[in-house]
Design a protein around this motif. Sequence first.
Motif, PDB file in Angstrom:
ATOM      1  N   VAL A 183       0.930  -1.250   0.093  1.00  0.00           N
ATOM      2  CA  VAL A 183       0.364   0.408  -0.001  1.00  0.00           C
ATOM      3  C   VAL A 183       0.614   1.317   0.305  1.00  0.00           C
ATOM      4  CG1 VAL A 183      -2.130  -1.068   1.590  1.00  0.00           C
ATOM      5  CG2 VAL A 183      -0.110  -0.122   2.203  1.00  0.00           C
ATOM      6  N   VAL A 184       0.134   2.495  -0.163  1.00  0.00           N
ATOM      7  CA  VAL A 184       1.198   3.649  -0.344  1.00  0.00           C
ATOM      8  C   VAL A 184       0.423   4.697   0.871  1.00  0.00           C
ATOM      9  CG1 VAL A 184       1.641   5.601  -2.073  1.00  0.00           C
ATOM     10  CG2 VAL A 184       1.594   3.066  -2.831  1.00  0.00           C
ATOM     11  N   ILE A 185       1.509   4.895   1.672  1.00  0.00           N
ATOM     12  CA  ILE A 185       1.374   5.770   2.379  1.00  0.00           C
ATOM     13  C   ILE A 185       1.809   6.915   2.028  1.00  0.00           C
ATOM     14  CG2 ILE A 185       1.898   6.359   5.268  1.00  0.00           C
ATOM     15  CD1 ILE A 185       0.217   3.901   4.366  1.00  0.00           C
ATOM     16  N   ASP A 186       0.996   8.153   2.323  1.00  0.00           N
ATOM     17  CA  ASP A 186       0.906   9.200   2.372  1.00  0.00           C
ATOM     18  C   ASP A 186       0.155  10.481   2.579  1.00  0.00           C
ATOM     19  OD1 ASP A 186       1.869  11.854   0.904  1.00  0.00           O
ATOM     20  OD2 ASP A 186       0.506  11.414  -0.515  1.00  0.00           O
ATOM     21  N   ALA A 187       0.858  10.526   3.833  1.00  0.00           N
ATOM     22  CA  ALA A 187       0.123  11.183   5.373  1.00  0.00           C
ATOM     23  C   ALA A 187       0.501  12.950   4.814  1.00  0.00           C
ATOM     24  CB  ALA A 187       0.948  10.954   6.853  1.00  0.00           C
ATOM     25  N   ASP A 188      -0.796  13.650   5.884  1.00  0.00           N
ATOM     26  CA  ASP A 188      -0.855  15.094   5.169  1.00  0.00           C
ATOM     27  C   ASP A 188       0.976  15.672   6.132  1.00  0.00           C
ATOM     28  OD1 ASP A 188      -2.652  14.773   4.812  1.00  0.00           O
ATOM     29  OD2 ASP A 188      -4.027  15.474   6.586  1.00  0.00           O
ATOM     30  N   PHE A 189       1.215  16.645   5.523  1.00  0.00           N
ATOM     31  CA  PHE A 189       2.086  17.416   5.757  1.00  0.00           C
ATOM     32  C   PHE A 189       2.659  17.702   7.633  1.00  0.00           C
ATOM     33  CE2 PHE A 189       4.885  21.306   6.228  1.00  0.00           C
ATOM     34  CZ  PHE A 189       5.944  20.329   6.417  1.00  0.00           C
ATOM     35  N   GLY A 190       3.396  17.533   7.941  1.00  0.00           N
ATOM     36  CA  GLY A 190       3.017  17.221   9.444  1.00  0.00           C
ATOM     37  C   GLY A 190       2.528  17.034  10.184  1.00  0.00           C
ATOM     38  N   SER A 191       2.186  15.719   9.467  1.00  0.00           N
ATOM     39  CA  SER A 191       1.247  15.060  10.658  1.00  0.00           C
ATOM     40  C   SER A 191       1.804  14.617  11.702  1.00  0.00           C
ATOM     41  CB  SER A 191       1.028  13.457   9.981  1.00  0.00           C
ATOM     42  OG  SER A 191      -0.286  14.648   9.223  1.00  0.00           O
ATOM     43  N   ALA A 192       1.785  14.626  12.578  1.00  0.00           N
ATOM     44  CA  ALA A 192       2.752  13.487  13.794  1.00  0.00           C
ATOM     45  C   ALA A 192       2.143  11.589  13.915  1.00  0.00           C
ATOM     46  CB  ALA A 192       1.898  14.026  15.577  1.00  0.00           C
TER      47      ALA A 192
END
Length: 132
Positions: free
Chosen positions: A22-31
Amino acid sequence: GWVGMEARVVAPVTFEGSPIDVVIDADFGSARAELIVREASGREVAREGVPVSGGVFAWVGRNASGQPLNDGNYTLELASIREGQVTSTEPVPYYADVTEARRSSDGIELVVTGGSVVSATSVTALRQPGES
């Protein structure tokens, strides 16, 4: 040339006991980031922390107690979390084997493992099988 390749798509995942990229692409600045797994009915069956750094992640199909999930179709979502608040929840793309390509009135459609049909224009990457 699509058939036999792995396409990065957003569609229900067909889990059959083997890890799925799967491809993970969390929001910028996510903790933190959490992968949310739902069975076909929409009921949440698993939630696990994943790296916020992003990239390809091997989802092994386990529930909250670490037991393997049953074979079947699941939807995957990524919750991005900052300061204890969910900033977004987005569908998670994954790599699926392309088993058929066909023309429809809407353009080229691809059938992937498990029978999901996706538009060729929605594919965001294509790779040879076994590449990670």
